[in-house]
Design a protein around this motif. Sequence first.
Motif, PDB file in Angstrom:
ATOM      1  N   LYS A  36      44.207 -18.986  10.445  1.00 57.72           N
ATOM      2  CA  LYS A  36      43.637 -19.817  11.514  1.00 57.72           C
ATOM      3  C   LYS A  36      42.395 -20.605  11.090  1.00 57.72           C
ATOM      4  O   LYS A  36      41.632 -21.052  11.922  1.00 57.72           O
ATOM      5  N   GLU A  37      42.201 -20.791   9.797  1.00 55.82           N
ATOM      6  CA  GLU A  37      41.089 -21.609   9.306  1.00 55.82           C
ATOM      7  C   GLU A  37      41.510 -23.078   9.320  1.00 55.82           C
ATOM      8  O   GLU A  37      42.685 -23.395   9.157  1.00 55.82           O
ATOM      9  N   PRO A  38      40.568 -24.017   9.502  1.00 55.04           N
ATOM     10  CA  PRO A  38      40.932 -25.434   9.447  1.00 55.04           C
ATOM     11  C   PRO A  38      41.353 -25.834   8.041  1.00 55.04           C
ATOM     12  O   PRO A  38      40.715 -25.455   7.062  1.00 55.04           O
ATOM     13  N   VAL A  39      42.446 -26.596   7.956  1.00 50.22           N
ATOM     14  CA  VAL A  39      42.969 -27.029   6.664  1.00 50.22           C
ATOM     15  C   VAL A  39      43.584 -28.416   6.829  1.00 50.22           C
ATOM     16  O   VAL A  39      44.113 -28.755   7.892  1.00 50.22           O
ATOM     17  N   ALA A  44      47.239 -26.628   0.387  1.00 49.00           N
ATOM     18  CA  ALA A  44      47.133 -25.179   0.481  1.00 49.00           C
ATOM     19  C   ALA A  44      45.817 -24.816   1.159  1.00 49.00           C
ATOM     20  O   ALA A  44      44.807 -25.509   1.019  1.00 49.00           O
ATOM     21  N   CYS A  45      45.827 -23.708   1.880  1.00 47.62           N
ATOM     22  CA  CYS A  45      44.631 -23.232   2.573  1.00 47.62           C
ATOM     23  C   CYS A  45      43.622 -22.744   1.535  1.00 47.62           C
ATOM     24  O   CYS A  45      43.969 -22.016   0.604  1.00 47.62           O
ATOM     25  N   THR A  46      42.370 -23.132   1.708  1.00 48.15           N
ATOM     26  CA  THR A  46      41.347 -22.739   0.736  1.00 48.15           C
ATOM     27  C   THR A  46      40.882 -21.308   0.937  1.00 48.15           C
ATOM     28  O   THR A  46      40.357 -20.697   0.012  1.00 48.15           O
ATOM     29  N   SER A  47      41.086 -20.742   2.127  1.00 45.77           N
ATOM     30  CA  SER A  47      40.593 -19.388   2.361  1.00 45.77           C
ATOM     31  C   SER A  47      41.640 -18.327   2.025  1.00 45.77           C
ATOM     32  O   SER A  47      41.309 -17.291   1.463  1.00 45.77           O
ATOM     33  N   CYS A  48      42.920 -18.568   2.349  1.00 46.16           N
ATOM     34  CA  CYS A  48      43.938 -17.550   2.070  1.00 46.16           C
ATOM     35  C   CYS A  48      44.899 -17.961   0.957  1.00 46.16           C
ATOM     36  O   CYS A  48      45.648 -17.131   0.451  1.00 46.16           O
ATOM     37  N   GLY A  49      44.926 -19.236   0.574  1.00 40.49           N
ATOM     38  CA  GLY A  49      45.751 -19.683  -0.543  1.00 40.49           C
ATOM     39  C   GLY A  49      47.224 -19.849  -0.221  1.00 40.49           C
ATOM     40  O   GLY A  49      48.045 -19.924  -1.123  1.00 40.49           O
ATOM     41  N   GLN A  50      47.581 -19.943   1.057  1.00 38.74           N
ATOM     42  CA  GLN A  50      48.988 -20.064   1.424  1.00 38.74           C
ATOM     43  C   GLN A  50      49.325 -21.494   1.803  1.00 38.74           C
ATOM     44  O   GLN A  50      48.493 -22.243   2.297  1.00 38.74           O
ATOM     45  N   TYR A  51      50.591 -21.857   1.544  1.00 33.03           N
ATOM     46  CA  TYR A  51      51.120 -23.153   1.943  1.00 33.03           C
ATOM     47  C   TYR A  51      52.566 -22.951   2.350  1.00 33.03           C
ATOM     48  O   TYR A  51      53.361 -22.394   1.591  1.00 33.03           O
ATOM     49  N   LYS A  52      52.913 -23.368   3.551  1.00 36.10           N
ATOM     50  CA  LYS A  52      54.257 -23.217   4.113  1.00 36.10           C
ATOM     51  C   LYS A  52      54.733 -21.767   4.070  1.00 36.10           C
ATOM     52  O   LYS A  52      55.870 -21.475   3.717  1.00 36.10           O
ATOM     53  N   ARG A  54      53.976 -19.248   2.098  1.00 31.46           N
ATOM     54  CA  ARG A  54      53.996 -18.475   0.857  1.00 31.46           C
ATOM     55  C   ARG A  54      52.703 -18.705   0.096  1.00 31.46           C
ATOM     56  O   ARG A  54      52.065 -19.755   0.225  1.00 31.46           O
ATOM     57  N   GLU A  55      52.318 -17.729  -0.701  1.00 28.13           N
ATOM     58  CA  GLU A  55      51.059 -17.810  -1.433  1.00 28.13           C
ATOM     59  C   GLU A  55      51.251 -18.662  -2.679  1.00 28.13           C
ATOM     60  O   GLU A  55      52.089 -18.378  -3.523  1.00 28.13           O
ATOM     61  N   VAL A  56      50.481 -19.734  -2.777  1.00 27.04           N
ATOM     62  CA  VAL A  56      50.586 -20.628  -3.924  1.00 27.04           C
ATOM     63  C   VAL A  56      49.330 -20.591  -4.781  1.00 27.04           C
ATOM     64  O   VAL A  56      49.360 -20.988  -5.939  1.00 27.04           O
ATOM     65  N   VAL A  57      48.227 -20.101  -4.223  1.00 25.31           N
ATOM     66  CA  VAL A  57      46.977 -19.973  -4.962  1.00 25.31           C
ATOM     67  C   VAL A  57      46.530 -18.530  -4.847  1.00 25.31           C
ATOM     68  O   VAL A  57      46.362 -18.009  -3.745  1.00 25.31           O
ATOM     69  N   ALA A  58      46.356 -17.873  -5.985  1.00 27.66           N
ATOM     70  CA  ALA A  58      45.918 -16.477  -5.965  1.00 27.66           C
ATOM     71  C   ALA A  58      44.454 -16.416  -5.554  1.00 27.66           C
ATOM     72  O   ALA A  58      43.613 -17.135  -6.096  1.00 27.66           O
ATOM     73  N   GLN A  59      44.153 -15.579  -4.571  1.00 27.25           N
ATOM     74  CA  GLN A  59      42.791 -15.422  -4.077  1.00 27.25           C
ATOM     75  C   GLN A  59      42.234 -14.087  -4.543  1.00 27.25           C
ATOM     76  O   GLN A  59      42.933 -13.080  -4.562  1.00 27.25           O
ATOM     77  N   ALA A  60      40.960 -14.069  -4.910  1.00 20.64           N
ATOM     78  CA  ALA A  60      40.300 -12.828  -5.319  1.00 20.64           C
ATOM     79  C   ALA A  60      39.984 -12.006  -4.076  1.00 20.64           C
ATOM     80  O   ALA A  60      39.421 -12.514  -3.106  1.00 20.64           O
ATOM     81  N   GLU A  61      40.373 -10.748  -4.083  1.00 19.41           N
ATOM     82  CA  GLU A  61      40.093  -9.865  -2.949  1.00 19.41           C
ATOM     83  C   GLU A  61      38.634  -9.442  -2.996  1.00 19.41           C
ATOM     84  O   GLU A  61      38.131  -9.005  -4.019  1.00 19.41           O
ATOM     85  N   ALA A  62      37.943  -9.579  -1.875  1.00 26.43           N
ATOM     86  CA  ALA A  62      36.518  -9.223  -1.838  1.00 26.43           C
ATOM     87  C   ALA A  62      36.314  -7.876  -1.196  1.00 26.43           C
ATOM     88  O   ALA A  62      37.019  -7.397  -0.411  1.00 26.43           O
TER      89      ALA A  62
END
Length: 62
Positions: A36-39, A44-52, A54-62
């Motif tokens: 639900k972040e603005p994109v 691809a979403c910059t916060s979760c890395g998903q597009y359509k 599915r995950e396309v950008v691996a995000q580091a877990e904090a």
Amino acid sequence: MGVPKKRTSKMRRDRRRAANNNLRSAVQVTKCPNCKEPVMPHRACTSCGQYKGREVVAQAEA
């Protein structure tokens, strides 16, 4: 090709160039269906890395 008989003034030149500025639309922003972040659309979403869905950008877990 035609050649201008008179020099175009700075005012006339700038007025012609400025006429297209109102045709540009504002940047569209949608919500990511996952977090639900603005994109921006079609990116691809910059916060979760998903597009359509599915995950396309691996995000580091904090």
